[in-house]
Design a protein around this motif. Structure first.
Motif, mmCIF file in Angstrom:
data_model
loop_
_atom_site.group_PDB
_atom_site.id
_atom_site.type_symbol
_atom_site.label_atom_id
_atom_site.label_comp_id
_atom_site.label_asym_id
_atom_site.label_seq_id
_atom_site.Cartn_x
_atom_site.Cartn_y
_atom_site.Cartn_z
ATOM 1 N N PRO A 124 -62.312 32.907 53.014
ATOM 2 C CA PRO A 124 -63.660 33.045 53.224
ATOM 3 C C PRO A 124 -63.900 33.481 54.872
ATOM 4 O O PRO A 124 -64.207 32.797 55.685
ATOM 5 N N ASP A 125 -63.995 34.331 55.501
ATOM 6 C CA ASP A 125 -63.669 35.403 56.904
ATOM 7 C C ASP A 125 -65.779 34.663 56.958
ATOM 8 O O ASP A 125 -65.215 33.855 58.202
ATOM 9 N N GLU A 126 -66.124 34.854 56.441
ATOM 10 C CA GLU A 126 -67.732 34.465 57.032
ATOM 11 C C GLU A 126 -67.730 33.033 57.093
ATOM 12 O O GLU A 126 -68.662 32.601 58.474
ATOM 13 N N ALA A 127 -67.405 32.114 55.919
ATOM 14 C CA ALA A 127 -67.866 30.832 56.437
ATOM 15 C C ALA A 127 -67.028 30.188 57.506
ATOM 16 O O ALA A 127 -66.875 29.548 58.091
ATOM 17 N N LEU A 128 -65.305 30.140 57.943
ATOM 18 C CA LEU A 128 -64.793 30.033 59.151
ATOM 19 C C LEU A 128 -65.684 30.841 60.076
ATOM 20 O O LEU A 128 -65.622 29.792 61.543
ATOM 21 N N ARG A 129 -66.352 31.695 60.512
ATOM 22 C CA ARG A 129 -67.062 32.327 61.915
ATOM 23 C C ARG A 129 -67.867 31.663 61.761
ATOM 24 O O ARG A 129 -68.358 31.087 62.751
ATOM 25 N N LYS A 130 -68.891 31.039 60.567
ATOM 26 C CA LYS A 130 -69.739 30.781 60.758
ATOM 27 C C LYS A 130 -69.329 29.089 61.702
ATOM 28 O O LYS A 130 -70.350 29.183 62.761
ATOM 29 N N ALA A 131 -68.785 28.096 61.132
ATOM 30 C CA ALA A 131 -68.635 27.674 61.525
ATOM 31 C C ALA A 131 -67.699 27.706 62.662
ATOM 32 O O ALA A 131 -67.803 26.244 63.576
ATOM 33 N N LEU A 132 -66.985 28.732 63.568
ATOM 34 C CA LEU A 132 -66.811 28.621 64.851
ATOM 35 C C LEU A 132 -67.986 28.829 65.917
ATOM 36 O O LEU A 132 -67.854 28.629 66.553
ATOM 37 N N ARG A 133 -68.985 29.730 65.114
ATOM 38 C CA ARG A 133 -69.985 30.013 66.157
ATOM 39 C C ARG A 133 -70.628 28.920 66.118
ATOM 40 O O ARG A 133 -70.868 28.257 67.403
ATOM 41 N N SER A 134 -71.055 27.935 65.177
ATOM 42 C CA SER A 134 -71.765 26.277 65.441
ATOM 43 C C SER A 134 -71.312 25.544 65.941
ATOM 44 O O SER A 134 -71.549 25.175 67.643
ATOM 45 N N LEU A 135 -69.523 25.457 66.156
ATOM 46 C CA LEU A 135 -69.379 24.222 66.662
ATOM 47 C C LEU A 135 -69.343 25.169 68.366
ATOM 48 O O LEU A 135 -68.989 23.974 69.240
ATOM 49 N N ALA A 136 -68.841 26.481 69.067
ATOM 50 C CA ALA A 136 -68.610 26.856 69.362
ATOM 51 C C ALA A 136 -70.486 26.771 70.809
ATOM 52 O O ALA A 136 -70.492 25.828 71.867
ATOM 53 N N ARG A 137 -71.302 26.506 70.043
ATOM 54 C CA ARG A 137 -72.857 26.677 70.007
ATOM 55 C C ARG A 137 -73.299 24.881 70.334
ATOM 56 O O ARG A 137 -73.343 24.993 71.124
ATOM 57 N N ASP A 138 -72.411 24.321 69.215
ATOM 58 C CA ASP A 138 -73.174 22.715 69.006
ATOM 59 C C ASP A 138 -72.411 21.743 69.750
ATOM 60 O O ASP A 138 -72.355 20.333 69.903
ATOM 61 N N GLY A 139 -70.729 22.170 69.544
ATOM 62 C CA GLY A 139 -69.958 20.998 69.692
ATOM 63 C C GLY A 139 -70.135 19.968 70.813
ATOM 64 O O GLY A 139 -70.098 21.101 72.208
ATOM 65 N N ASP A 140 -69.686 18.570 70.686
ATOM 66 C CA ASP A 140 -69.668 18.127 72.040
ATOM 67 C C ASP A 140 -68.341 18.370 72.588
ATOM 68 O O ASP A 140 -67.715 18.863 72.490
ATOM 69 N N ALA A 141 -68.769 17.351 73.923
ATOM 70 C CA ALA A 141 -67.530 17.283 74.761
ATOM 71 C C ALA A 141 -66.100 16.632 74.240
ATOM 72 O O ALA A 141 -64.728 17.567 74.431
ATOM 73 N N GLU A 142 -66.125 15.766 73.224
ATOM 74 C CA GLU A 142 -65.499 15.086 73.073
ATOM 75 C C GLU A 142 -65.117 15.684 72.021
ATOM 76 O O GLU A 142 -63.297 15.665 71.863
ATOM 77 N N THR A 143 -64.973 16.685 71.181
ATOM 78 C CA THR A 143 -64.677 17.510 69.750
ATOM 79 C C THR A 143 -64.205 18.645 70.782
ATOM 80 O O THR A 143 -62.663 19.324 70.512
ATOM 81 N N LEU A 144 -64.795 19.231 71.873
ATOM 82 C CA LEU A 144 -63.740 20.432 72.553
ATOM 83 C C LEU A 144 -62.717 20.093 73.693
ATOM 84 O O LEU A 144 -62.059 20.845 74.208
ATOM 85 N N PHE A 145 -63.078 18.803 74.085
ATOM 86 C CA PHE A 145 -62.416 18.748 74.885
ATOM 87 C C PHE A 145 -61.210 17.705 75.698
ATOM 88 O O PHE A 145 -59.961 17.561 76.084
ATOM 89 N N LEU A 146 -61.244 16.864 74.558
ATOM 90 C CA LEU A 146 -60.184 15.445 74.660
ATOM 91 C C LEU A 146 -59.186 15.415 72.897
ATOM 92 O O LEU A 146 -59.659 16.054 72.435
ATOM 93 N N TYR A 147 -57.968 14.594 73.135
ATOM 94 C CA TYR A 147 -57.753 14.206 72.574
ATOM 95 C C TYR A 147 -58.527 13.222 71.034
ATOM 96 O O TYR A 147 -59.557 12.623 71.550
ATOM 97 N N GLY A 148 -58.036 13.765 70.312
ATOM 98 C CA GLY A 148 -58.722 13.352 68.645
ATOM 99 C C GLY A 148 -57.495 11.606 68.471
ATOM 100 O O GLY A 148 -56.203 11.977 69.368
ATOM 101 N N THR A 149 -58.458 10.866 67.616
ATOM 102 C CA THR A 149 -57.285 10.149 67.421
ATOM 103 C C THR A 149 -55.956 9.590 66.513
ATOM 104 O O THR A 149 -56.210 11.225 65.579
#
Length: 467
Positions: A124-149
């Motif tokens: 599902p190329d477009e679905a993944l690209r849409k999710a990537l764009r959304s994460l790049a635009r709206d992702g918070d610092a905790e998601t983008l830069f920190l370790y997960g639990t």
């Protein structure tokens, strides 16, 4: 690793080779006790004096040490671990790592009907690209830069728990832990439950990477013949008595490589045997979403008491977005999360966020429906093509991507695989999946990877040449 036939000139040399191989593959590690003289003699059908002679020679070589009244113990230092099949003893074509190396080799490559994944243009190329764009635009610092639990993103675990419920598996979110992949999940379970030398049962045939993974854990592997309804129960029961295994690793649904699914009566009997012999079952269920209606699941019948369910989205969504999961007893999940913390710190929050987005926006449901339809339309035409070449399906799967086919006249599939590779076609020979080495005339085919007409041409020529 299996104790394969050893070509030695004397019975004493055969025993020496056997012990040395077990040490080299870490089935026997420093300080471990060798089988008693009586047990080794019975196992190999030789006299006790022959075993004593072999053990004495190993002692003289410094490989083992005798302890009065106790037996013989490994003294040799460990060689560096080699998870590949030892060269010189086994055809490299049936080494599980050989198939993966060929299918994943860099640069332009030819068709790979022996690989275990769908073509990239099926995803599902477009679905993944849409999710990537959304994460790049709206992702918070905790998601983008920190370790997960260590246990993984709570939102995704809740989604996975609901999906497991749709398969009849009752799992609360705190009974789910994220992993990097299905393979990583099984690796963590093996680290958690196995000690070097523990016995593990696998199907024969089974997914070839089970062999390699268990070799890395220094497990003693035994195999049980697989039937279209599940493992041979008589052989399974005898194996439990003879070997007292710790784990059984299997695919209950859409078994790899055969495509078969376990019947309910076999599943019930299997769970009774597991309970009687204190056996833990690892159910690798990474092909679950290829089924429109869930077939038998051991974890559903068992309630996650002694069954651990493993899942992943690598086959249906993206192999690049590494995210698998483990569903198990809550106390085991706590221990597994600590083990993950010790060996890899936290989970991957970026992958979890991407996966959660695709699973909850409706695109994944539509995608897997298309996959099921596409595979269903291909299955019979591919079977017809293979039958025209003389290959016979062992079983006609109701879903999934795999066909397990016997070659005409008992031809050697490893020889065909070597011949096909000269034409840049990657096949999956049967003995890569068989611990006993009894599937030499089988090949596994991926029906989604059968578009290239060169495959038929190469198979026809290779079969004729082998004949």
């Amino acid at each position: 690793m299996a104790d394969q036939p050893i070509h030695s000139s004397t019975k004493v040399a055969r025993i020496i080779d056997l012990v040395q191989r077990r040490i080299d593959t870490r089935q026997l590690t420093p300080g471990m006790r060798l089988p008693s003289v009586r047990a080794m003699a019975e196992q190999l059908s030789v006299s006790k004096s022959t075993v004593v002679d072999a053990y004495d020679r190993l002692t003289a070589q410094g490989v083992v040490q005798p302890r009065a009244g106790s037996g013989f113990y490994v003294a040799a230092p460990l060689a560096p671990l080699n998870v590949a099949e030892p060269r010189g003893e086994t055809d490299p074509t049936v080494d599980p790592l050989w198939i993966m190396r060929q299918a994943l080799r860099p640069g332009p490559s030819g068709p790979a009907p022996g690989c275990g994944w769908l073509p990239a243009d099926w995803m599902p190329d477009e679905a993944l690209r849409k999710a990537l764009r959304s994460l790049a635009r709206d992702g918070d610092a905790e998601t983008l830069f920190l370790y997960g639990t260590p246990q993984g993103d709570a939102r995704l675990r809740a989604v996975i728990a609901r999906r497991l419920g749709d398969q009849g598996i009752d799992a609360a979110p705190d009974q789910v832990m994220l992993a990097e992949s299905g393979t990583h999940a099984i690796d963590l379970v093996c680290r958690f439950l196995l000690e070097p030398g523990d016995t593990v049962v696998v199907d024969d045939p089974c997914y070839f990477n089970f062999h390699t993974l268990l070799r890395a854990h220094r497990a003693h592997v035994v195999s049980v013949p697989y039937t279209p309804a599940g493992p041979d129960l008589a052989a399974f029961a005898a194996t439990l008595v003879a070997h007292r295994p710790r784990l059984y690793i299997t695919n209950a649904a859409l078994h790899n490589p055969t495509g078969a699914s376990m019947s309910a009566p076999v599943a019930h009997r299997l769970l009774k045997l597991a309970e009687a012999h204190d056996l833990v079952i690892v159910e690798d269920d990474i092909f679950a979403d290829f089924e429109a209606e869930p077939s038998t699941r051991l974890a559903a019948f068992d309630g996650l008491d002694r069954v651990i369910s493993i899942g992943s989205f690598s086959k249906t969504l993206s192999a690049a977005i590494r995210c698998g999961h483990i569903a198990a007893r809550a106390d085991w999940i706590a221990g597994l999360a600590d083990l993950r913390l010790a060996t890899g710190l936290g989970s991957n929050p970026v992958n979890a966020e991407l996966l959660a987005a695709v699973l909850t926006d409706g695109s994944y449901r539509r995608h897997v429906e298309r996959l099921r339809t596409r595979l269903a339309r291909r299955r019979e035409p591919v079977i017809e093509r293979l039958e025209a070449l003389g290959l016979v399906p062992w079983h006609r799967p109701h879903a999934g991507m795999f066909l397990w086919c016997a070659l005409p006249g008992g031809r050697d599939s490893a020889r065909l695989a070597r011949r096909a590779l000269r034409e840049d076609v990657v096949l999956a020979p049967g003995n890569a999946f068989s611990h006993s080495g009894s599937a030499g005339h089988f090949l596994r085919f991926n029906i989604a990877q059968m578009d290239d007409p060169r495959i038929d041409t190469v198979l026809r020529a290779a079969i004729a040449e082998a004949g």
